[in-house]
Design a protein around this motif. Sequence first.
Motif, mmCIF file in Angstrom:
data_model
loop_
_atom_site.group_PDB
_atom_site.id
_atom_site.type_symbol
_atom_site.label_atom_id
_atom_site.label_comp_id
_atom_site.label_asym_id
_atom_site.label_seq_id
_atom_site.Cartn_x
_atom_site.Cartn_y
_atom_site.Cartn_z
ATOM 1 N N GLU A 161 0.911 -1.154 0.116
ATOM 2 C CA GLU A 161 -0.234 -0.414 -0.272
ATOM 3 C C GLU A 161 0.795 1.383 0.205
ATOM 4 O OE1 GLU A 161 -3.240 -0.150 -0.932
ATOM 5 O OE2 GLU A 161 -3.073 2.602 -0.242
ATOM 6 N N PHE A 162 1.999 1.679 0.674
ATOM 7 C CA PHE A 162 2.322 2.593 1.349
ATOM 8 C C PHE A 162 3.381 3.177 -0.436
ATOM 9 C CE2 PHE A 162 2.711 1.577 5.498
ATOM 10 C CZ PHE A 162 2.927 3.170 5.810
ATOM 11 N N LYS A 163 3.802 1.290 -1.208
ATOM 12 C CA LYS A 163 4.741 1.568 -2.402
ATOM 13 C C LYS A 163 3.527 2.447 -3.449
ATOM 14 C CE LYS A 163 7.320 0.194 -6.121
ATOM 15 N NZ LYS A 163 9.046 1.316 -6.166
ATOM 16 N N LYS A 164 2.442 2.014 -3.701
ATOM 17 C CA LYS A 164 0.967 2.439 -4.292
ATOM 18 C C LYS A 164 1.566 4.116 -4.286
ATOM 19 C CE LYS A 164 -2.288 -1.193 -4.664
ATOM 20 N NZ LYS A 164 -3.744 -1.635 -3.825
ATOM 21 N N ARG A 165 1.218 4.180 -3.076
ATOM 22 C CA ARG A 165 0.515 5.674 -2.217
ATOM 23 C C ARG A 165 2.165 6.509 -2.224
ATOM 24 N NH1 ARG A 165 -2.959 6.318 3.042
ATOM 25 N NH2 ARG A 165 -5.084 4.193 2.711
ATOM 26 N N PHE A 166 3.494 6.151 -2.556
ATOM 27 C CA PHE A 166 4.845 6.892 -2.887
ATOM 28 C C PHE A 166 5.045 6.354 -4.559
ATOM 29 C CE2 PHE A 166 4.244 6.689 1.434
ATOM 30 C CZ PHE A 166 4.388 7.911 2.200
ATOM 31 N N ALA A 167 4.294 5.839 -5.201
ATOM 32 C CA ALA A 167 4.354 5.394 -7.143
ATOM 33 C C ALA A 167 5.430 7.041 -7.010
ATOM 34 C CB ALA A 167 3.685 4.793 -6.703
ATOM 35 N N GLY A 168 6.499 6.818 -7.954
ATOM 36 C CA GLY A 168 6.771 7.805 -8.884
ATOM 37 C C GLY A 168 7.804 8.911 -7.635
ATOM 38 N N LYS A 169 7.869 8.036 -6.534
ATOM 39 C CA LYS A 169 8.711 9.348 -5.332
ATOM 40 C C LYS A 169 9.998 8.332 -6.156
ATOM 41 C CE LYS A 169 6.486 11.951 -2.774
ATOM 42 N NZ LYS A 169 6.727 13.511 -2.541
ATOM 43 N N ASN A 170 11.184 9.436 -6.194
ATOM 44 C CA ASN A 170 12.658 8.345 -5.954
ATOM 45 C C ASN A 170 13.241 8.236 -4.371
ATOM 46 O OD1 ASN A 170 15.279 8.706 -6.462
ATOM 47 N ND2 ASN A 170 15.752 10.406 -6.656
ATOM 48 N N ILE A 171 12.622 7.300 -4.025
ATOM 49 C CA ILE A 171 13.482 6.811 -2.567
ATOM 50 C C ILE A 171 14.137 6.197 -2.863
ATOM 51 C CG2 ILE A 171 12.207 5.722 -0.692
ATOM 52 C CD1 ILE A 171 9.384 7.166 -1.298
ATOM 53 N N ASN A 172 15.116 6.185 -2.168
ATOM 54 C CA ASN A 172 16.441 5.695 -1.747
ATOM 55 C C ASN A 172 17.396 4.866 -0.368
ATOM 56 O OD1 ASN A 172 18.274 8.003 -0.788
ATOM 57 N ND2 ASN A 172 19.427 7.301 -1.502
ATOM 58 N N LYS A 173 15.972 5.533 0.674
ATOM 59 C CA LYS A 173 16.085 5.112 1.743
ATOM 60 C C LYS A 173 15.498 5.038 3.120
ATOM 61 C CE LYS A 173 20.460 5.675 3.172
ATOM 62 N NZ LYS A 173 22.302 5.882 3.558
ATOM 63 N N ILE A 174 15.138 4.500 3.707
ATOM 64 C CA ILE A 174 14.442 4.381 4.686
ATOM 65 C C ILE A 174 14.871 4.310 6.073
ATOM 66 C CG2 ILE A 174 12.405 2.843 5.492
ATOM 67 C CD1 ILE A 174 11.130 1.552 3.084
ATOM 68 N N LEU A 175 14.036 5.321 6.543
ATOM 69 C CA LEU A 175 14.089 5.694 7.945
ATOM 70 C C LEU A 175 13.222 5.606 9.227
ATOM 71 C CD1 LEU A 175 16.375 7.624 9.772
ATOM 72 C CD2 LEU A 175 15.199 9.445 9.130
ATOM 73 N N THR A 176 13.667 5.147 9.829
ATOM 74 C CA THR A 176 12.986 4.439 10.903
ATOM 75 C C THR A 176 13.641 4.529 12.540
ATOM 76 O OG1 THR A 176 11.018 2.790 12.095
ATOM 77 C CG2 THR A 176 13.080 2.285 10.762
ATOM 78 N N ILE A 177 13.024 5.175 13.496
ATOM 79 C CA ILE A 177 12.978 4.615 15.163
ATOM 80 C C ILE A 177 12.657 3.344 15.624
ATOM 81 C CG2 ILE A 177 10.481 6.384 15.397
ATOM 82 C CD1 ILE A 177 12.903 8.240 17.191
#
Lengths: 199, 199
Positions: free
Chosen positions: A41-57
Motif C-alpha cells: 500500500e505504501f508503494k502505491k501511495r508513494f509511486a513515482g517518488k524517488n526513494i533510496n532509503k527508509i528511515l525509522t526509529i
Amino acid sequence: MNVLEERILKDGMVKEGNVLKVDSFLNHQMDIKLFEEMGKEFKKRFAGKNINKILTIESSGIGIACVVAQQFDVPVVFAKKSRSINLEGEMYVAEVESFTHKCKNNVIVSKKFLTPEDHVLIIDDFLANGCALQGLIQIVQSAGATVEGIGIAIEKGFQTGGRMIRNLGYQLESLAIVDRMDASTGEIVFRQNESLASC
Amino acid sequence: MNVLEERILKDGMVKEGNVLKVDSFLNHQMDIKLFEEMGKEFKKRFAGKNINKILTIESSGIGIACVVAQQFDVPVVFAKKSRSINLEGEMYVAEVESFTHKCKNNVIVSKKFLTPEDHVLIIDDFLANGCALQGLIQIVQSAGATVEGIGIAIEKGFQTGGRMIRNLGYQLESLAIVDRMDASTGEIVFRQNESLASC
C-alpha cells in the motif's frame, strides 16, 4: 476499509487515556504478512517518488520499515533514542520533547548513513503528537537529505501531529487514521477520506 | 565463506576492546537483501523443525527477525528491555546481568504472546557472553514453550556465550563465528567448521 483498519477493529483494544492497544499484531507481536500488505500500500501511495532509503526509529518502527523496504528495494536506517549521547563518531542529534511523557529525548543517526544525496521515506508505527517524527525530519534536514514522504501505520487523527506535518507540506500517508475512539464502548471510528476534509 | 562472512570482511571494522562494528549493514543501517539471504540460510539449517513463532529482542534483532520470519511464515515477538517494569498486564520477566555493562536489565514478554503450544526460533544479531539470549531462553521456558533453535548473525567465538548454549543442548546456528580479530591489523578470522572442533 483497508486490511490494517479491519485488523484494528478485529484485534485492537481501546484503553483509558486514548490508548489504542495493537500489541497482538503491530508493536509487540508482529504479523509479518500484514506488514507485507502495508508495504504494498505504501508503494502505491508513494509511486513515482524517488526513494533510496527508509528511515525509522527504534523499536517498534523497525519491523514495519524492514518489510516495507522490500517493496522499495532500499536499505533501512533506524534512529536511536537516548537520554544521553554516548555513541561513537559523528552523529546527527535532534532533541525532542515528549508531550506525553514531559521529558526530553535525543534522536540520533550516524552521519555516515544520511547524506545530501539521500531521498528518504520515513516510516513509523504510530503518529499522535508527532514528537519522534519531528526529530526524524529535523535529522533528514540536518543531513541535507530530502524527505520524499512519511508513511505511518496508525495516526491518532484527534491529536495534532498529523495536521501539523501536512501543514508543513509533507506527503504524509497514514494507513489508518483514528478520528474517534471510546474506551467505555470499545468503538473505533476511522477517517473516511481525508482528501474530502475541509477546514 | 557465506554471504554474511564476506560482507563482514568487506564492511566490518574491528575496534579496540573486541568491538566489531557492522553498523553499515546490520545494526544501524540495515541491508534488507542481506537479511533475506540470512533468512534462507536459517531456513536450511532449521529444516524439519516445527517452528510457529520467532522471538527476538529490541532493538537490533527486530529487523533481522522480521525478514527471517518470512521464510518460516510465522509471526515475530520482540522482547522489551527495561531497567524497570512498567508494562501493563501479565508479563514474563527475566532479570539478566550484563557482563559487559555490569548492570541488571529486565527482558520482558507479554504472557499473551508465548504459550505452551509455541515452538520458538530465537533470532538475534550478536552473541558474545549470551546474557540477552539467556534471558530469552528463560522466558520461553517460563511460558512452557519449546526452544526449537537459536539463530544468530554474528557470534564472537572467543567469548563464552556460544559454548555455554551449545553445552546446554540447544541447536545454535551462527552464520558467522569470529574466532579471532585484531584491532591493530583489522584482521578477522572466522571459524572454519565448528563440527570439526574438539576439546
